[in-house]
Design a protein around this motif. Structure first.
Motif, PDB file in Angstrom:
ATOM      1  N   LEU A  86       1.053  -1.196  -0.100  1.00 52.92           N
ATOM      2  CA  LEU A  86       0.202   0.038  -0.199  1.00 52.92           C
ATOM      3  C   LEU A  86       0.735   1.325  -0.072  1.00 52.92           C
ATOM      4  O   LEU A  86       0.510   2.451  -0.639  1.00 52.92           O
ATOM      5  N   LEU A  87       1.966   1.241   0.764  1.00 52.19           N
ATOM      6  CA  LEU A  87       2.851   2.210   0.754  1.00 52.19           C
ATOM      7  C   LEU A  87       3.747   2.715  -0.493  1.00 52.19           C
ATOM      8  O   LEU A  87       4.142   3.726  -0.642  1.00 52.19           O
ATOM      9  N   THR A  88       3.809   1.536  -1.132  1.00 52.79           N
ATOM     10  CA  THR A  88       4.891   1.493  -2.463  1.00 52.79           C
ATOM     11  C   THR A  88       4.278   1.553  -3.633  1.00 52.79           C
ATOM     12  O   THR A  88       5.001   1.900  -4.716  1.00 52.79           O
ATOM     13  N   SER A  89       3.087   1.239  -3.706  1.00 55.11           N
ATOM     14  CA  SER A  89       2.101   1.271  -5.092  1.00 55.11           C
ATOM     15  C   SER A  89       1.776   2.695  -5.500  1.00 55.11           C
ATOM     16  O   SER A  89       1.455   3.450  -4.594  1.00 55.11           O
ATOM     17  N   PHE A 104       0.252  10.022  -3.112  1.00 54.98           N
ATOM     18  CA  PHE A 104      -0.100  11.051  -2.049  1.00 54.98           C
ATOM     19  C   PHE A 104       1.090  11.517  -1.024  1.00 54.98           C
ATOM     20  O   PHE A 104       0.949  12.508  -0.803  1.00 54.98           O
ATOM     21  N   ILE A 105       1.677  10.511  -0.689  1.00 57.00           N
ATOM     22  CA  ILE A 105       2.795  10.597   0.200  1.00 57.00           C
ATOM     23  C   ILE A 105       3.803  11.635  -0.491  1.00 57.00           C
ATOM     24  O   ILE A 105       4.311  12.329   0.221  1.00 57.00           O
ATOM     25  N   ALA A 291      -0.151  17.457  -8.432  1.00 60.92           N
ATOM     26  CA  ALA A 291       0.067  16.546  -7.327  1.00 60.92           C
ATOM     27  C   ALA A 291      -1.250  16.478  -6.428  1.00 60.92           C
ATOM     28  O   ALA A 291      -2.357  17.084  -6.781  1.00 60.92           O
ATOM     29  N   TYR A 292      -0.952  15.648  -5.367  1.00 67.80           N
ATOM     30  CA  TYR A 292      -2.366  14.974  -4.478  1.00 67.80           C
ATOM     31  C   TYR A 292      -1.912  14.885  -3.218  1.00 67.80           C
ATOM     32  O   TYR A 292      -1.697  13.361  -2.851  1.00 67.80           O
ATOM     33  N   VAL A 321      -1.186   7.333   8.274  1.00 69.26           N
ATOM     34  CA  VAL A 321       0.107   7.598   7.695  1.00 69.26           C
ATOM     35  C   VAL A 321       0.497   9.092   7.955  1.00 69.26           C
ATOM     36  O   VAL A 321       1.843   9.609   8.434  1.00 69.26           O
ATOM     37  N   LEU A 322      -0.479   9.856   7.620  1.00 66.91           N
ATOM     38  CA  LEU A 322      -0.171  11.318   7.942  1.00 66.91           C
ATOM     39  C   LEU A 322       0.182  11.600   9.489  1.00 66.91           C
ATOM     40  O   LEU A 322       1.024  12.379   9.701  1.00 66.91           O
ATOM     41  N   LEU A 323      -0.819  11.027  10.284  1.00 66.30           N
ATOM     42  CA  LEU A 323      -0.150  11.292  11.638  1.00 66.30           C
ATOM     43  C   LEU A 323       0.909  10.839  11.919  1.00 66.30           C
ATOM     44  O   LEU A 323       1.759  11.329  12.803  1.00 66.30           O
TER      45      LEU A 323
END
Length: 344
Positions: A86-89, A104-105, A291-292, A321-323
């Protein structure tokens, strides 16, 4: 001449003896009154200490509760897909159950990075000017304006970005930079002619964090003892040398804290950045690409989550993830500030 010596010498008793059982009633009442005031002050201090301790515990518990709720809501998608995937896709297709968070990251980090590049140096220099060089009368005029800028709602900044910054980039900046630097450096290549871009979001965020950093820097530098400045000036240093070598060094932990506050504000900003950045789930490779960021994703997509399985869980994972990113950055920045304070 004959000098006579007294047969006995009368010595008056000390004050402590007077304050004994035979002391006057006025002295005893005053002592009792002082003891009563002392007990009241001790009681007030105890109540204040316990109240502040309870407030601190409640804040920690609130943070833990937020994290627990986000983890619980993100468990459904984590049970079906790995966290690393999920974090690398880079694929975001909710209808196909593809919830890659990497664009998004990356969008959040890139736009915040450029915003801090644009905003930190002018803000710190402006804070130094307000604290060290401006007169009291001029500071009394400028300081309320800085505070007013810090209190303007983010939607106002977003509308200003849509009406001014985006057309400026589309009609002036992009053609000028793309025709020169864009021919040699991919970072300045114009691949998105709309003007809704990383650069537009960075400019809006830089203006939003500017008054916050200025205000904190000004207060930090004004709290530095005046004797430090006078001692350096007495040794023959110029005013700028005193400011740069002594005042800046003494206020470095506070300035670093101001930058940390600015980063946290920029990284978590939602509405203003959502209005000017383009909201396209791609990894930007140019400052003119759309961007997003993560906050914009959560704000835009939350109303659509009911019709797609695991959509809500994916958005809760994005919020988690944001937190975590903000917490890790603040913890690391806090350690840096403590080390800078120890060196000072």
């Amino acid at each position: 001449m004959e000098i006579t010596r007294p047969d006995s010498l009368k010595i008056s008793p000390p004050d402590s003896a007077v304050a004994g059982p035979l002391a006057p009633s006025g002295v005893g009442a005053a002592g009792a009154q002082r003891r009563g005031r002392g007990r009241k002050r001790a009681l007030k201090n105890n109540v204040a200490r316990r109240t502040l301790f309870t407030a601190a515990i409640l804040l920690i518990l609130l943070l833990i509760m937020i994290g627990v709720v986000l983890v619980r809501e993100a468990l459904p998608i984590l049970s079906s897909q790995s966290l690393l995937t999920l974090l690398t896709s880079s694929e975001w297709r909710p209808t196909h159950l593809a919830f890659g968070l990497l664009p998004f990251i990356a969008g959040s980090f890139i736009v915040t990075f450029f915003a801090m590049i644009l905003g930190v140096t002018p803000a710190v220099l402006s804070g130094i000017y307000l604290a060290e060089y401006t007169s009291s009368r001029r500071r009394a005029m400028v300081k309320p304006i800085v505070d007013l800028l810090a209190g303007i709602p983010s939607v106002v900044y977003g509308l200003w970005g849509v009406l001014f910054v985006v057309p400026l980039i589309r009609e002036v900046v992009a053609p000028a930079v793309g025709g020169t630097l864009g021919q040699r450096f991919p970072l300045f290549a114009v691949t998105n002619p709309s003007g809704y871009s990383v650069l537009a979001g960075a400019i809006v965020l830089a203006i939003m964090v500017f008054p916050l950093i200025v205000a904190v820097t000004d207060e930090v530098l004004r709290n530095i003892p005046q004797q430090m400045r006078e001692s350096t000036l007495a040794l023959g240093a110029t005013r700028w040398e005193t400011t740069w070598c002594v005042v800046r060094h003494a206020g470095l932990p506070g300035i670093a804290a101001a930058v940390v506050l600015g980063f946290s504000r920029a990284f978590g900003e939602t509405l203003a950045i959502m209005m000017v950045i383009g909201n396209t789930p791609i990894i930007p490779r140019s400052i003119f690409d759309a961007a997003y960021p993560l906050p914009a994703l959560i704000a835009n997509a939350y109303s659509e989550m009911m019709s797609v399985p695991q959509y809500q869980s994916a958005l809760m994972l994005a919020a988690l993830v944001l937190l975590v990113i903000v917490l890790l950055f603040n913890i690391g920045a806090r350690r840096v500030v403590v080390r800078l304070g120890a060196k000072v």
